[in-house]
Design a protein around this motif. Structure first.
Motif, PDB file in Angstrom:
ATOM      1  N   ILE A 178       0.846  -1.208   0.000  1.00 29.00           N
ATOM      2  CA  ILE A 178       0.000   0.000   0.000  1.00 29.00           C
ATOM      3  C   ILE A 178       0.874   1.248   0.000  1.00 29.00           C
ATOM      4  N   ASP A 179       1.937   1.226   0.821  1.00 30.88           N
ATOM      5  CA  ASP A 179       2.853   2.372   0.872  1.00 30.88           C
ATOM      6  C   ASP A 179       3.472   2.639  -0.499  1.00 30.88           C
ATOM      7  N   VAL A 180       3.866   1.575  -1.206  1.00 24.96           N
ATOM      8  CA  VAL A 180       4.456   1.734  -2.536  1.00 24.96           C
ATOM      9  C   VAL A 180       3.439   2.350  -3.496  1.00 24.96           C
ATOM     10  N   ALA A 181       2.200   1.866  -3.451  1.00 21.40           N
ATOM     11  CA  ALA A 181       1.162   2.407  -4.332  1.00 21.40           C
ATOM     12  C   ALA A 181       0.928   3.896  -4.054  1.00 21.40           C
ATOM     13  N   HIS A 182       1.040   4.283  -2.797  1.00 25.21           N
ATOM     14  CA  HIS A 182       0.822   5.696  -2.443  1.00 25.21           C
ATOM     15  C   HIS A 182       1.888   6.614  -3.042  1.00 25.21           C
ATOM     16  N   THR A 183       3.016   6.052  -3.468  1.00 22.52           N
ATOM     17  CA  THR A 183       4.039   6.869  -4.131  1.00 22.52           C
ATOM     18  C   THR A 183       3.716   7.097  -5.603  1.00 22.52           C
ATOM     19  N   GLY A 184       2.635   6.495  -6.096  1.00 26.77           N
ATOM     20  CA  GLY A 184       2.231   6.662  -7.487  1.00 26.77           C
ATOM     21  C   GLY A 184       2.571   5.501  -8.386  1.00 26.77           C
ATOM     22  N   ILE A 185       3.247   4.478  -7.830  1.00 25.72           N
ATOM     23  CA  ILE A 185       3.572   3.291  -8.609  1.00 25.72           C
ATOM     24  C   ILE A 185       2.335   2.415  -8.755  1.00 25.72           C
ATOM     25  N   ALA A 186       2.093   1.915  -9.961  1.00 23.59           N
ATOM     26  CA  ALA A 186       0.998   0.975 -10.185  1.00 23.59           C
ATOM     27  C   ALA A 186       1.416  -0.402  -9.686  1.00 23.59           C
ATOM     28  N   ILE A 187       0.528  -1.083  -8.976  1.00 23.81           N
ATOM     29  CA  ILE A 187       0.800  -2.413  -8.444  1.00 23.81           C
ATOM     30  C   ILE A 187      -0.134  -3.417  -9.107  1.00 23.81           C
ATOM     31  N   LEU A 188       0.448  -4.453  -9.717  1.00 25.96           N
ATOM     32  CA  LEU A 188      -0.329  -5.563 -10.267  1.00 25.96           C
ATOM     33  C   LEU A 188       0.140  -6.833  -9.569  1.00 25.96           C
ATOM     34  N   MET A 189      -0.788  -7.533  -8.935  1.00 23.02           N
ATOM     35  CA  MET A 189      -0.407  -8.602  -8.020  1.00 23.02           C
ATOM     36  C   MET A 189      -1.287  -9.830  -8.205  1.00 23.02           C
ATOM     37  N   VAL A 190      -0.655 -11.000  -8.240  1.00 18.09           N
ATOM     38  CA  VAL A 190      -1.362 -12.272  -8.162  1.00 18.09           C
ATOM     39  C   VAL A 190      -1.307 -12.745  -6.722  1.00 18.09           C
ATOM     40  N   GLU A 191      -2.435 -13.202  -6.177  1.00 17.37           N
ATOM     41  CA  GLU A 191      -2.464 -13.627  -4.775  1.00 17.37           C
ATOM     42  C   GLU A 191      -3.373 -14.824  -4.552  1.00 17.37           C
ATOM     43  N   GLN A 192      -2.871 -15.792  -3.757  1.00 17.22           N
ATOM     44  CA  GLN A 192      -3.694 -16.909  -3.313  1.00 17.22           C
ATOM     45  C   GLN A 192      -4.570 -16.518  -2.132  1.00 17.22           C
ATOM     46  N   ASN A 193      -4.078 -15.587  -1.299  1.00 14.33           N
ATOM     47  CA  ASN A 193      -4.861 -15.103  -0.160  1.00 14.33           C
ATOM     48  C   ASN A 193      -5.870 -14.066  -0.671  1.00 14.33           C
ATOM     49  N   ALA A 194      -6.909 -14.579  -1.317  1.00 15.74           N
ATOM     50  CA  ALA A 194      -7.796 -13.718  -2.101  1.00 15.74           C
ATOM     51  C   ALA A 194      -8.530 -12.686  -1.248  1.00 15.74           C
ATOM     52  N   LYS A 195      -9.075 -13.106  -0.114  1.00 20.50           N
ATOM     53  CA  LYS A 195      -9.833 -12.162   0.717  1.00 20.50           C
ATOM     54  C   LYS A 195      -8.961 -10.999   1.153  1.00 20.50           C
ATOM     55  N   GLN A 196      -7.782 -11.316   1.677  1.00 18.90           N
ATOM     56  CA  GLN A 196      -6.902 -10.268   2.180  1.00 18.90           C
ATOM     57  C   GLN A 196      -6.432  -9.364   1.044  1.00 18.90           C
ATOM     58  N   ARG A 228     -18.068 -14.728  -3.363  1.00 14.47           N
ATOM     59  CA  ARG A 228     -17.764 -15.215  -2.011  1.00 14.47           C
ATOM     60  C   ARG A 228     -18.006 -16.732  -1.916  1.00 14.47           C
ATOM     61  N   ARG A 229     -19.096 -17.189  -2.468  1.00 15.32           N
ATOM     62  CA  ARG A 229     -19.437 -18.610  -2.369  1.00 15.32           C
ATOM     63  C   ARG A 229     -18.478 -19.478  -3.161  1.00 15.32           C
ATOM     64  N   THR A 230     -18.140 -19.028  -4.364  1.00 13.80           N
ATOM     65  CA  THR A 230     -17.370 -19.870  -5.270  1.00 13.80           C
ATOM     66  C   THR A 230     -15.868 -19.780  -5.056  1.00 13.80           C
ATOM     67  N   PHE A 231     -15.378 -18.586  -4.714  1.00 10.34           N
ATOM     68  CA  PHE A 231     -13.933 -18.376  -4.709  1.00 10.34           C
ATOM     69  C   PHE A 231     -13.354 -17.991  -3.355  1.00 10.34           C
ATOM     70  N   LEU A 232     -14.199 -17.540  -2.435  1.00 13.04           N
ATOM     71  CA  LEU A 232     -13.669 -17.017  -1.163  1.00 13.04           C
ATOM     72  C   LEU A 232     -14.107 -17.841   0.033  1.00 13.04           C
ATOM     73  N   GLY A 233     -14.690 -18.976  -0.195  1.00 17.31           N
ATOM     74  CA  GLY A 233     -15.058 -19.851   0.916  1.00 17.31           C
ATOM     75  C   GLY A 233     -16.292 -19.422   1.669  1.00 17.31           C
TER      76      GLY A 233
END
Length: 234
Positions: A178-196, A228-233
């Motif tokens: 979040i701190d990096v994004a606040h500097t104006g850098i675009a963040i593209l992220m793949v994550e298994q911890n989908a909810k978080q 939520r039902r299909t992908f987030l448990g």
């Protein structure tokens, strides 16, 4: 036109398409998260955007320029940083040497950028003389992100940055992202911890079999009963 967009991406390995008319985009200062079941094509989409996978159809646009034909090294020079999920540090090199390796394309004095990385990840300054291979998993991830930031990227791509780390370390990494994004850098992220991940995302993409199943704000996807039902448990 988005700052970075993978548009109508179709491609894969051999004769098999992993991506099927997939669209991913992110703006400056925004966090975009790609989630979905195993085998959905999440990491493949990242590799296609970074030039590690040739597209059969579609294109990649960065800062209003078509970069589809560029190799990954040239995309780094354009302003893209990529942190793979594994093998993302030089284990026998010190933390500081790893960061210096991240500045390989720089011809200017990069010490100020290194200090910014140390401000972002104070533990790395404490351990700067220590081999990266001796660090914890979470600390190695910080080294990997820090090394990518040494190129002064305009977009930072992260493939499963919290894989294998504890929940406390995951929360800390997300805070730093979040701190990096606040500097104006675009963040593209793949994550298994989908909810978080969706909880911090400005934009979320749910991929299924290499295509967009759902695209919305992170907040809207978290509130979507079907998602939520299909992908987030549930």
């Amino acid at each position: 036109m988005s700052f970075l967009i993978g548009e109508n991406m179709t491609g894969g390995y051999g004769a098999t398409n992993i991506l099927n008319d997939c669209n991913i985009s992110v703006e400056k200062g925004e966090i975009a998260v790609i989630v979905g079941p195993n085998g959905a094509g999440k990491s493949t989409a990242m590799k296609a955007i970074f030039g590690m996978l040739n597209l059969r159809e579609g294109r990649v646009l960065f800062n209003d320029e078509d970069i589809t034909a560029l190799n990954p090294q040239d995309r780094v020079r354009k302003g893209m940083g990529f942190v793979p999920q594994t093998h993302n540090v030089f284990p026998t090199m010190t933390v500081e040497e790893n960061l210096e390796m991240g500045a390989f394309i720089r011809e200017d004095d990069f010490r100020h950028t290194m200090e910014q990385v140390y401000d972002l990840f104070p533990i790395l300054k404490q351990k700067r003389r220590q081999p990266a291979g001796e660090l914890s998993g979470g600390q190695r991830q910080q080294v990997a992100v820090g090394r990518a930031l040494m190129t002064q990227p305009q977009v930072l791509m992260l493939d499963e940055p919290t894989a294998g780390v504890s929940p406390i370390v995951m929360d800390e990494l997300f805070d730093r992202i979040i701190d990096v994004a606040h500097t104006g850098i675009a963040i593209l992220m793949v994550e298994q911890n989908a909810k978080q991940a969706l909880n911090i995302a400005d934009k979320g993409y749910v991929l299924v079999q290499g295509t967009n199943a759902y695209t919305d704000t992170g907040e809207a996807l978290l509130a979507n009963p079907e998602v939520r039902r299909t992908f987030l448990g549930g």
